[in-house]
Design an enzyme around this catalytic site. Structure first.
Site, PDB file in Angstrom:
ATOM      1  CE  LYS A   1       7.443   6.530   0.544  1.00 41.73           C
ATOM      2  NZ  LYS A   1       5.862   7.586   0.323  1.00 41.73           N
TER       3      LYS A   1
ATOM      4  CE1 TYR B   1       5.648   2.689   2.538  1.00 42.00           C
ATOM      5  CE2 TYR B   1       7.193   2.258   4.535  1.00 42.00           C
ATOM      6  CZ  TYR B   1       6.199   3.350   3.252  1.00 42.00           C
ATOM      7  OH  TYR B   1       5.587   4.894   3.846  1.00 42.00           O
TER       8      TYR B   1
ATOM      9  CB  THR C   1       9.401   5.976   4.894  1.00 36.57           C
ATOM     10  OG1 THR C   1       9.506   5.338   6.167  1.00 36.57           O
ATOM     11  CG2 THR C   1       9.746   5.276   3.728  1.00 36.57           C
ATOM     12  CG  ASP C   2      12.348   6.293   9.598  1.00 36.99           C
ATOM     13  OD1 ASP C   2      11.309   5.366   8.548  1.00 36.99           O
ATOM     14  OD2 ASP C   2      12.561   5.749  10.534  1.00 36.99           O
ATOM     15  CD  GLU C   3       9.270   1.879   7.308  1.00 40.62           C
ATOM     16  OE1 GLU C   3       9.521   0.430   6.616  1.00 40.62           O
ATOM     17  OE2 GLU C   3       8.510   1.964   8.320  1.00 40.62           O
TER      18      GLU C   3
HETATM   19  P1  NAD Z   1      -2.145   6.012   4.755  1.00 35.90           P
HETATM   20  O1  NAD Z   1      -2.164   4.308   3.905  1.00 35.90           O
HETATM   21  O2  NAD Z   1      -2.926   5.803   5.771  1.00 35.90           O
HETATM   22  O3  NAD Z   1      -2.784   6.854   3.228  1.00 35.90           O
HETATM   23  C1  NAD Z   1      -2.308   6.511   2.829  1.00 35.90           C
HETATM   24  C2  NAD Z   1      -3.344   7.295   1.699  1.00 35.90           C
HETATM   25  O4  NAD Z   1      -3.456   7.307   0.233  1.00 35.90           O
HETATM   26  C3  NAD Z   1      -4.923   6.590   1.846  1.00 35.90           C
HETATM   27  O5  NAD Z   1      -6.404   7.872   2.032  1.00 35.90           O
HETATM   28  C4  NAD Z   1      -5.279   6.073   0.413  1.00 35.90           C
HETATM   29  O6  NAD Z   1      -6.716   6.309   0.103  1.00 35.90           O
HETATM   30  C5  NAD Z   1      -4.373   6.408  -0.061  1.00 35.90           C
HETATM   31  N1  NAD Z   1      -4.086   6.051  -1.774  1.00 35.90           N
HETATM   32  C6  NAD Z   1      -3.747   5.206  -1.256  1.00 35.90           C
HETATM   33  N2  NAD Z   1      -3.241   4.155  -3.320  1.00 35.90           N
HETATM   34  C7  NAD Z   1      -3.285   5.598  -3.730  1.00 35.90           C
HETATM   35  C8  NAD Z   1      -3.924   5.838  -5.625  1.00 35.90           C
HETATM   36  N3  NAD Z   1      -2.968   5.106  -6.037  1.00 35.90           N
HETATM   37  N4  NAD Z   1      -4.119   7.167  -5.306  1.00 35.90           N
HETATM   38  C9  NAD Z   1      -4.944   8.233  -4.793  1.00 35.90           C
HETATM   39  N5  NAD Z   1      -5.085   7.342  -3.212  1.00 35.90           N
HETATM   40  C10 NAD Z   1      -4.623   6.706  -3.206  1.00 35.90           C
HETATM   41  O7  NAD Z   1      -0.637   6.264   4.462  1.00 35.90           O
HETATM   42  P2  NAD Z   1      -0.135   7.146   5.673  1.00 35.90           P
HETATM   43  O8  NAD Z   1       0.340   6.439   7.005  1.00 35.90           O
HETATM   44  O9  NAD Z   1      -0.883   8.304   6.019  1.00 35.90           O
HETATM   45  O10 NAD Z   1       1.475   7.701   5.122  1.00 35.90           O
HETATM   46  C11 NAD Z   1       1.172   8.895   4.213  1.00 35.90           C
HETATM   47  C12 NAD Z   1       2.666   9.153   3.443  1.00 35.90           C
HETATM   48  O11 NAD Z   1       3.436   9.035   4.606  1.00 35.90           O
HETATM   49  C13 NAD Z   1       3.022   7.911   2.156  1.00 35.90           C
HETATM   50  O12 NAD Z   1       3.372   8.197   1.295  1.00 35.90           O
HETATM   51  C14 NAD Z   1       3.870   7.126   3.848  1.00 35.90           C
HETATM   52  O13 NAD Z   1       4.991   6.062   2.604  1.00 35.90           O
HETATM   53  C15 NAD Z   1       4.612   8.255   4.154  1.00 35.90           C
HETATM   54  N6  NAD Z   1       5.288   7.554   5.565  1.00 35.90           N
HETATM   55  C16 NAD Z   1       3.861   7.101   7.034  1.00 35.90           C
HETATM   56  C17 NAD Z   1       4.592   6.740   7.678  1.00 35.90           C
HETATM   57  C18 NAD Z   1       4.140   6.516   9.232  1.00 35.90           C
HETATM   58  O14 NAD Z   1       4.328   6.575   9.949  1.00 35.90           O
HETATM   59  N7  NAD Z   1       2.580   6.530   8.758  1.00 35.90           N
HETATM   60  C19 NAD Z   1       6.254   6.667   8.650  1.00 35.90           C
HETATM   61  C20 NAD Z   1       7.012   7.280   7.225  1.00 35.90           C
HETATM   62  C21 NAD Z   1       6.265   8.013   5.941  1.00 35.90           C
HETATM   63  P1  TYD Z   2       4.698  -0.641  12.077  1.00 35.43           P
HETATM   64  O1  TYD Z   2       3.499   0.443  13.155  1.00 35.43           O
HETATM   65  O2  TYD Z   2       3.541  -1.257  11.219  1.00 35.43           O
HETATM   66  O3  TYD Z   2       5.566   0.304  11.377  1.00 35.43           O
HETATM   67  P2  TYD Z   2       6.617   0.030  10.852  1.00 35.43           P
HETATM   68  O4  TYD Z   2       6.765  -1.346  10.645  1.00 35.43           O
HETATM   69  O5  TYD Z   2       6.279   0.948   9.015  1.00 35.43           O
HETATM   70  O6  TYD Z   2       7.847   0.953  11.794  1.00 35.43           O
HETATM   71  O7  TYD Z   2       4.941  -1.326  13.241  1.00 35.43           O
HETATM   72  C1  TYD Z   2       5.792  -0.690  14.340  1.00 35.43           C
HETATM   73  C2  TYD Z   2       7.008  -1.623  15.268  1.00 35.43           C
HETATM   74  O8  TYD Z   2       5.950  -2.693  15.761  1.00 35.43           O
HETATM   75  C3  TYD Z   2       7.916  -2.889  14.017  1.00 35.43           C
HETATM   76  O9  TYD Z   2       8.460  -3.022  14.568  1.00 35.43           O
HETATM   77  C4  TYD Z   2       7.265  -4.166  13.744  1.00 35.43           C
HETATM   78  C5  TYD Z   2       6.216  -4.388  15.287  1.00 35.43           C
HETATM   79  N1  TYD Z   2       4.658  -4.500  15.337  1.00 35.43           N
HETATM   80  C6  TYD Z   2       4.356  -5.240  16.526  1.00 35.43           C
HETATM   81  O10 TYD Z   2       5.122  -5.855  16.886  1.00 35.43           O
HETATM   82  N2  TYD Z   2       3.100  -5.493  16.140  1.00 35.43           N
HETATM   83  C7  TYD Z   2       2.002  -5.500  15.318  1.00 35.43           C
HETATM   84  O11 TYD Z   2       1.101  -6.225  15.551  1.00 35.43           O
HETATM   85  C8  TYD Z   2       2.249  -4.578  14.345  1.00 35.43           C
HETATM   86  C9  TYD Z   2       1.361  -4.164  13.749  1.00 35.43           C
HETATM   87  C10 TYD Z   2       3.887  -4.263  14.320  1.00 35.43           C
END
Ligand code: NAD
Ligand code: TYD
Length: 369
Positions: free
Chosen positions: A179, A175, A149-151
């Site tokens: 990561k 989180y 993630t960019d975070e």
């Molecule tokens: P998500 O939470 O939707 O899905 C995570 C999946 O991992 C789920 O299916 C869960 O059952 C599985 N999981 C969790 N713990 C596990 C374990 N111990 N063993 C096996 N499986 C397990 O997450 P996402 O949004 O699809 O994110 C996927 C990846 O991308 C993550 O690594 C996250 O850090 C990264 N990422 C996500 C975002 C975003 O915007 N969603 C942005 C940047 C990076």
């Molecule tokens: P989120 O989807 O949780 O992603 P991330 O925290 O990983 O960026 O949140 C996106 C942005 O929206 C973040 O600045 C937090 C804000 N947010 C709200 O304002 N209300 C909400 O209920 C949630 C879930 C997020």
């Protein structure tokens, strides 16, 4: 620059282990990959936590090149067995605890899965990859893709340039710290053992199969239920929104053409303030939803207590992946949000069961005051 290494015609088929494939991005990636490379073997390993949903992959049942294995990435014997019996040459590692608000309520699971789980996978793949046949000249060898993630880069000021691959790490939440820890491990395994790891750091994804707790699905679902739309703090926080299909294309080029040991940032080039994003969603929902309990949706917007340690702004500078691998995002935030709203409207049978009693408990804890 771009080559045809990932052209379905010009490549040898791969045997891919996708961890976390039942989650949001993992499921989108699995569907993308099966469409583009139907000759590849795809094995999904997923613990089916609250965020993992077998429905996300249900349409693949019966596809003989696809296998779903319920299980935990921390289970080393299971991971080792899978790598060996499936002769895996590619790991696409998505499995993680992924929600910042949950990491604030309970960080332990984040350390376990994101750090210990990633370590377990790296260790198992380190023992396995050298047993694989040596690739022919010009053929792509084994790859371990670590999706991050960019975070990990922390928070930007309003005028700061976007994060590059050189930006120092400064994670601010449990989180992002977990990561960051796993990113460092993936990097170290390349430098120490020569393991062909690649790291991608992407911005906020959105699109189909996004679990209801995240901003965009939460707002869509609350509008459809006529519930308040909770905007944290002053709503001026900025995120760089990346349509999940664009992300999957980026991962595809990194897997096929990225230089092992390197990091690639993947961003949407779509910086939007939260408040503006929620307004856009409200307008789309007013336009597209036939029946809404409350209209206009903007009347549901409510400012709530800010998230502790809330990062102000994220933005990605995706120059490296563009110039080295020829990838750019193609979906504007306007198009992507329209498609996403339409998806949530058309898939109520997907999201309604996710609003379980456990989810309601979580919701009350985060949004209590
Ligand atoms: P998500 O939470 O939707 O899905 C995570 C999946 O991992 C789920 O299916 C869960 O059952 C599985 N999981 C969790 N713990 C596990 C374990 N111990 N063993 C096996 N499986 C397990 O997450 P996402 O949004 O699809 O994110 C996927 C990846 O991308 C993550 O690594 C996250 O850090 C990264 N990422 C996500 C975002 C975003 O915007 N969603 C942005 C940047 C990076
Ligand atoms: P989120 O989807 O949780 O992603 P991330 O925290 O990983 O960026 O949140 C996106 C942005 O929206 C973040 O600045 C937090 C804000 N947010 C709200 O304002 N209300 C909400 O209920 C949630 C879930 C997020």
């Amino acid at each position: 620059m771009t080559s045809s290494l990932n052209s379905p015609q010009n490549r040898k088929s791969r045997r891919v282990l996708v961890t976390g494939g039942a989650g949001f991005i993992g499921a989108n990636f699995v569907h993308y990959w099966c469409r583009r490379y139907p000759g590849d073997r795809l094995v999904v390993l997923d613990a089916l936590t609250y965020a993992g949903n077998p429905q996300n992959l249900a349409s693949l049942e019966g596809n003989e090149n696809y296998r779903f294995v319920p299980g935990n990435i921390c289970d080393r014997p299971l991971v080792e067995t899978l790598l060996k019996e499936e002769a895996i040459d590619t790991v696409a590692h998505f499995a993680a605890e992924s929600h910042v608000d949950r990491s604030i309520l309970g960080p332990a699971a984040f350390i376990q899965t994101n750090v210990v789980g990633s370590f377990t996978l790296l260790e198992a793949f380190r023992n396995h990859w050298q047993t694989l046949p040596v690739p022919n000249s010009g053929e792509r060898g084994p790859i371990f893709l670590h999706v991050s993630t960019d975070e990990v880069y922390g928070s930007l000021g309003p005028e700061d340039p976007g994060f590059t691959e050189q930006t120092p790490y400064a994670p601010n939440s449990p989180y992002s710290a977990s990561k960051a820890g796993s990113d460092h491990l993936a990097r170290a395994y390349y430098h120490t053992y020569g393991l062909p790891t690649l790291i991608t750091n992407c911005s906020n994804n959105y699109g189909p199969y996004h679990f209801p707790e995240k901003l965009i699905p939460l707002m869509c679902i609350n509008m459809l239920l006529g519930k308040p739309l909770p905007v944290y703090g002053d709503g001026q926080n900025i995120r760089d929104w990346l349509y999940v299909e664009d992300h999957c294309r980026g991962l595809d080029v990194v897997i096929h053409q990225g230089t092992p040991g390197e990091t690639y940032n993947i961003g949407g080039n779509n910086e939007v303030k939260n408040i503006d994003l929620v307004r856009m969603l409200c307008q789309l929902m007013d336009e597209l939803a036939p029946d809404l309990p409350v209209r206009p949706c903007e009347s549901l917007m409510t400012f709530v207590k800010d998230r502790p340690g809330h990062d102000r702004r994220y933005a990605i500078d995706a120059t490296k992946i563009k110039t080295e691998l020829g990838w750019t995002p193609t979906v504007t935030v306007e198009e992507g949000l329209r498609q996403t709203v339409q998806w949530y409207l058309a898939h109520q049978e997907w999201w309604r069961p996710l609003l379980s009693p456990e989810y309601q408990d979580y919701y009350r804890q985060v949004y209590a005051n």
